[in-house]
Design an enzyme around this catalytic site. Structure first.
Site, PDB file in Angstrom:
ATOM      1  N   GLU A   1      42.818  37.624  33.396  1.00 53.70           N
ATOM      2  CA  GLU A   1      42.483  36.420  32.629  1.00 53.70           C
ATOM      3  C   GLU A   1      42.780  35.106  33.370  1.00 53.70           C
ATOM      4  O   GLU A   1      43.274  34.162  32.764  1.00 53.70           O
ATOM      5  CB  GLU A   1      43.242  36.442  31.295  1.00 53.70           C
TER       6      GLU A   1
HETATM    7  C1  ACM Z   1      45.670  41.874  29.389  1.00 57.50           C
HETATM    8  O1  ACM Z   1      45.706  42.385  28.253  1.00 57.50           O
HETATM    9  N1  ACM Z   1      45.443  40.586  29.513  1.00 57.50           N
HETATM   10  C2  ACM Z   1      45.869  42.666  30.587  1.00 57.50           C
END
Ligand code: ACM
Length: 539
Positions: free
Chosen positions: A343
């Site tokens: 992310e």
């Molecule tokens: C994640 O759940 N951002 C790896």
């Protein structure tokens, strides 16, 4: 010269001889045993093969444990078993003691070079009326074996059949080894901090179910949780808060070593994760030169993701990362270092690739194998690095094209922080609601059609946005994590929901004894537990 096998066998026969002599001297009658069926015991995870012989070993005050002494770790495994039996049934069972007490029956934990015990964690249990022999090639295998043995000892004694209390252990043979070498859970100690005692409790519970990896998510936007001696503000500033604005906290390096040691005593590997280049707000607040998102960083106590990034083009950022990876690697005996990589929404793609490429080299320089969340596969990384598949099938396939291994943690199936259902007290549901059956009824071998040879194993991550203490942690983790242990240890042929849910109900007495505040899912008929378990009033 005597070989190791010869020596081991000699010790074994000596021990057996002692038993025979003791029995002869006392001319004690064999204790009448109830008919017990080894194949009906609720073992979790289910072993490869169980062959009942419909008799029992009478565990009682005249039982002693002996172990191979010349093989490293076997005596410690024996002592671990003795300690756990003491807390379960309050018997003092001596280990390798020249005791003047009568010994009528033995548990012998034996190092064996048998080719049937080829896998590191393989073990065999032979349970007869007068002896229990646990064979394993390694102490790690023996350790897995004693978890099975702990589960075979009944919670309550059968004191109607003999003058003294006995705990009948059903007789027969168990042959077992793990389906996957990597069987993990992750704990996010960054969104909310969990202290050393909490982590130890989680480790101890996981090890009972043969889970062998605990991945610690040690940094995120909301907190930095491990002391880095060359960069002290990371914990002084970055460790000072958590989601919701409480005080946060961090592990000193001594604390971390204590966790690593406690895990090692249970043959569990700790994997440290420093999440980057995104999820780095706490680090950038501590040292603003790290920051690459153009804003003035401030401590963050919310739960949004994807807004932070390191400045990927500054050499000083990589010097910082080098220090962090070096200090943590020096106190991490396991082979892995997790760099996060998920992310990073405000890192440009070309910068992200450049960053992951450089950080992979740093991790390798410090002797570790890199793991990253599945996004890292878009970089030019090495086949020795590992992709942690949580979201994108496309990324997982890219990793496989690069010859990498993958860890299977699909959020829809394996995220412990997903709520059970709409009534769940804790958890999120952005990926799915995951009731206890959904958590269990899927196949990591087949999910997404990834080649089996690329699957290192399974991990169940527990993110902590919605949980801030051990009771809440246990509510989300238990009972689902027991299912993930079975999905990673047991072969597909031995996994069946109808059978599993009965065995799961029988975990209640253990979980209660360990004071685990598990979620009493209505899908499980806890009252049908063989142990007449009545008190399922959980909140
Ligand atoms: C994640 O759940 N951002 C790896």
């Amino acid at each position: 010269m005597m070989t190791k096998t010869f020596l081991t066998k000699s010790i074994f026969f000596l021990a057996l001889a002692m038993v025979v002599i003791a029995c002869q001297k006392k001319q004690k009658k064999r204790i009448p045993m109830p008919t017990t069926d080894l194949s009906k015991v609720s073992l979790m995870p289910k072993p490869v093969k169980t062959v009942p012989t419909h008799s029992a070993f009478a565990l009682d005050q005249f039982t002693a444990i002996y172990t191979s002494k010349s093989s490293t770790g076997f005596e410690e495994v024996g002592k671990f078993l003795s300690k756990k039996l003491k807390s379960k049934i309050n018997l003092d069972i001596p280990v390798n003691e020249e005791t003047s007490n009568i010994v009528e029956r033995i548990i012998y934990i034996n190092q064996s070079d048998s080719i049937e015990l080829g896998a590191t964690e393989a073990y065999q249990l032979y349970i007869n009326q007068d002896s229990i022999i646990l064979n394993a090639n390694t102490a790690e295998g023996a350790f897995r074996g004693i978890q099975t043995l702990r589960q075979l000892v009944p919670e309550t004694s059968n004191d109607t059949l003999a003058e003294q209390a006995i705990w009948p252990v059903p007789s027969g043979k168990i042959v077992d080894n793990p389906n996957f070498a990597y069987r993990g859970s992750m704990l996010d100690v960054a969104r909310h901090f969990f202290n050393v005692e909490d982590v130890k409790k989680y480790i101890d519970l996981l090890s009972y179910y043969k889970i062998n990896v605990l991945h610690l998510h040690l940094s995120d936007d909301q907190g930095w949780r491990i002391e880095i001696k060359s960069w002290p503000k990371l914990t002084e500033v970055g460790g000072s808060t958590e989601v919701g604005g409480e005080a946060g906290g961090y592990y000193t390096q001594e604390d971390y070593k204590e966790i690593v040691q406690y895990a090692a005593e249970r043959y569990m590997t700790i994997i440290p994760e420093i999440d980057m280049p995104g999820h780095t707000n706490a680090a950038s607040v501590s040292y603003p030169f790290l920051n690459g998102n153009g804003k003035t960083p401030k401590l963050y106590e919310g739960t949004h993701v994807g807004f932070s990034t390191f400045d990927t083009r500054k050499d000083t950022v990589y010097s910082f990362i080098d220090d962090v990876v070096r200090e943590i690697s020096e106190i991490t005996p396991g082979p892995y270092f997790h760099i996060g990589g998920d992310e990073s929404h405000v890192t440009k793609k070309k910068d992200y690739i450049y960053f992951v490429n450089r950080v992979e080299k740093i991790v390798q320089k410090h002797g570790k194998r890199m793991i990253g969340w599945d996004e890292v596969a878009i970089a030019d990384i090495d086949s020795t690095s590992i992709s942690h598949w949580w979201s994108s099938e496309e990324n997982a396939k890219k990793a496989i094209e690069k010859g990498m291994q993958i860890i299977v943690s699909p959020a829809k199936k394996a995220y412990l922080d997903m709520s059970y259902d709409t009534l769940s007290k804790h958890g999120l549901h952005w990926a799915a609601y995951i009731p206890v059956d959904t958590a269990y009824v899927w196949s990591p071998e087949e999910y997404g059609g990834m080649p089996l040879e690329n699957i290192l194993g399974v991990e169940a991550p527990l993110w902590s946005e919605t949980i801030s203490n051990i009771d809440e942690l246990e509510y989300l983790a238990f009972p689902r994590v027991i299912g993930y242990s079975e999905l990673s240890w047991s072969i597909p042929e031995n996994r069946d929901w109808e059978d599993y849910k009965i065995r799961l109900a029988d975990q209640a007495p253990f979980l209660d004894r360990m004071n685990v505040k598990y979620y009493p899912s209505p899908l499980i008929d806890w009252k049908k537990s063989k142990y007449s378990y009545e008190t399922i009033e959980k909140d």
